[in-house]
Scaffold this active site. Structure first.
Site, mmCIF file in Angstrom:
data_model
loop_
_atom_site.group_PDB
_atom_site.id
_atom_site.type_symbol
_atom_site.label_atom_id
_atom_site.label_comp_id
_atom_site.label_asym_id
_atom_site.label_seq_id
_atom_site.Cartn_x
_atom_site.Cartn_y
_atom_site.Cartn_z
ATOM 1 N N ILE A 1 20.187 13.163 -0.559
ATOM 2 C CA ILE A 1 19.652 12.195 0.529
ATOM 3 C C ILE A 1 18.132 12.566 0.848
ATOM 4 O O ILE A 1 17.766 13.814 0.442
ATOM 5 C CB ILE A 1 20.457 12.216 1.835
ATOM 6 N N ASP A 2 17.124 11.899 1.052
ATOM 7 C CA ASP A 2 15.721 12.146 1.107
ATOM 8 C C ASP A 2 15.480 13.191 2.047
ATOM 9 O O ASP A 2 16.196 13.582 3.091
ATOM 10 C CB ASP A 2 15.116 10.893 1.690
ATOM 11 N N LYS A 3 14.355 13.927 1.901
ATOM 12 C CA LYS A 3 13.921 15.016 2.549
ATOM 13 C C LYS A 3 13.963 14.751 4.171
ATOM 14 O O LYS A 3 14.517 15.624 4.985
ATOM 15 C CB LYS A 3 12.418 15.358 2.163
ATOM 16 N N ARG B 1 16.252 2.254 3.188
ATOM 17 C CA ARG B 1 15.063 1.859 3.443
ATOM 18 C C ARG B 1 14.325 1.020 2.793
ATOM 19 O O ARG B 1 13.708 -0.013 3.409
ATOM 20 C CB ARG B 1 14.180 3.265 3.080
#
Length: 308
Positions: free
Chosen positions: A137-139, A237
């Site tokens: 998962i993204d930062k 997103r």
């Protein structure tokens, strides 16, 4: 270096070599086998072949399984929140702002650095910088991650991801007033042609499906639950932007400086999978972090004030 040698029989005549190898050695993943082919470790008749090579009866197939690389990742006590752990898998609740694995610019302070301190037994399929990591998962997205503690568990979890049997449900705050209560976004996602660090909906992209459900509306914001059917990079997103409701706080895909929040308001709150060893379905949930909940309260209060 372990060597695997076999003579191809008629039953495998015409089969792709990568698929046949995975059938023969289930502990190997397709990505692993394909990387070995690129590195010249898979030979037919003593010569390297591509993954698409179709085998012939009588072929002598040799796989020189490379020795595991020495892991050069610093173990750090990062006080990771471990939601579940046994001898095969663990589930970690990643905080917003933490990178999943080391990369240029992020050599330390990652989930992997913390895992290396927490336990010594992690799968090695994804190499020295991503031990145990089967998905990311993204930062600036918080939430739950599955981690494999051995190669058998890793292959099982990756196969479940490929089969779309893993449950992954996110909570997101988006811009705009979504009029319908639920919906499905089916649009292919690929690399942006000009902005190479960004993804976009494109006919040349990979199949991507996101299901969403409205949880609450706050004037110019909507709180939604997003369920992934596929798992493309930045999928939620990109998809929410595509239908006109970008994530609040998203520095890459959303409007700038509309909320006082570092990064997108996106939380991976539920993950569910079949246990690699027992086959039992397991599901874990985690509420959004406090700053996420505080932002929801803030937009809710602002709406209430505007209606007074």
């Amino acid at each position: 270096m372990e060597k695997f040698v076999v003579e191809i029989t008629e039953e495998f005549e015409g089969s792709r070599i990568d698929k046949a190898l995975i059938d023969a050695r289930p502990e190997w993943s397709r990505s692993q086998v394909q990387q070995w082919m690129k590195d010249g470790f898979v030979l037919v008749g003593g010569k390297p072949v591509k993954a698409s090579y179709k085998m012939k009866s009588g072929d002598i197939l040799t796989v020189q399984e490379p020795e595991p690389e020495v892991l050069d990742v610093i173990a750090e006590d990062l006080n990771l929140e471990i939601v579940y752990e046994d001898s095969d898998v663990l589930v970690v609740n990643k905080p917003r702002g933490m990178v999943v694995h080391p990369a240029p610019g992020h050599p330390s302070g990652t989930v992997v650095n913390g895992l290396m301190h927490h336990c010594n037994d992690l799968s090695g399929i994804n190499g020295v910088l991503r031990p145990g990591i089967v998905h990311r998962i993204d930062k600036d997205t918080s939430g739950l991650l599955m981690v494999a503690k051995n190669d058998k568990a890793h292959v099982s979890l990756v196969n479940q991801l490929v089969d779309r049997s893993v449950t992954r449900v996110y909570t997101a705050l988006v811009h705009g007033h979504i009029p319908h209560d639920n919906g499905t976004i089916e649009a292919p996602i690929g690399r942006h042609q000009r902005e190479r660090q960004s993804m976009t909906v494109t006919d040349k992209g990979k199949h991507a499906v996101t299901h969403f459900k409205v949880l609450e509306r706050f004037g110019n914001f909507t709180l939604v639950e997003c369920k992934l059917e596929t798992g493309r990079t930045h999928q939620i997103r990109v998809h929410m932007k595509y239908i006109g409701f970008p994530l609040a706080g998203d520095p890459k895909y959303g409007p700038k400086k509309t909320v006082n929040f570092e990064g997108q308001l996106l939380h991976a709150g539920t993950v569910g999978f079949e246990h690699p060893e027992t086959g039992e379905y397991m599901e874990f949930t985690s509420p959004p972090p406090e700053d996420f909940l505080a932002m929801i309260d803030k937009v809710r209060v602002n709406v209430d004030k505007s209606e007074e």
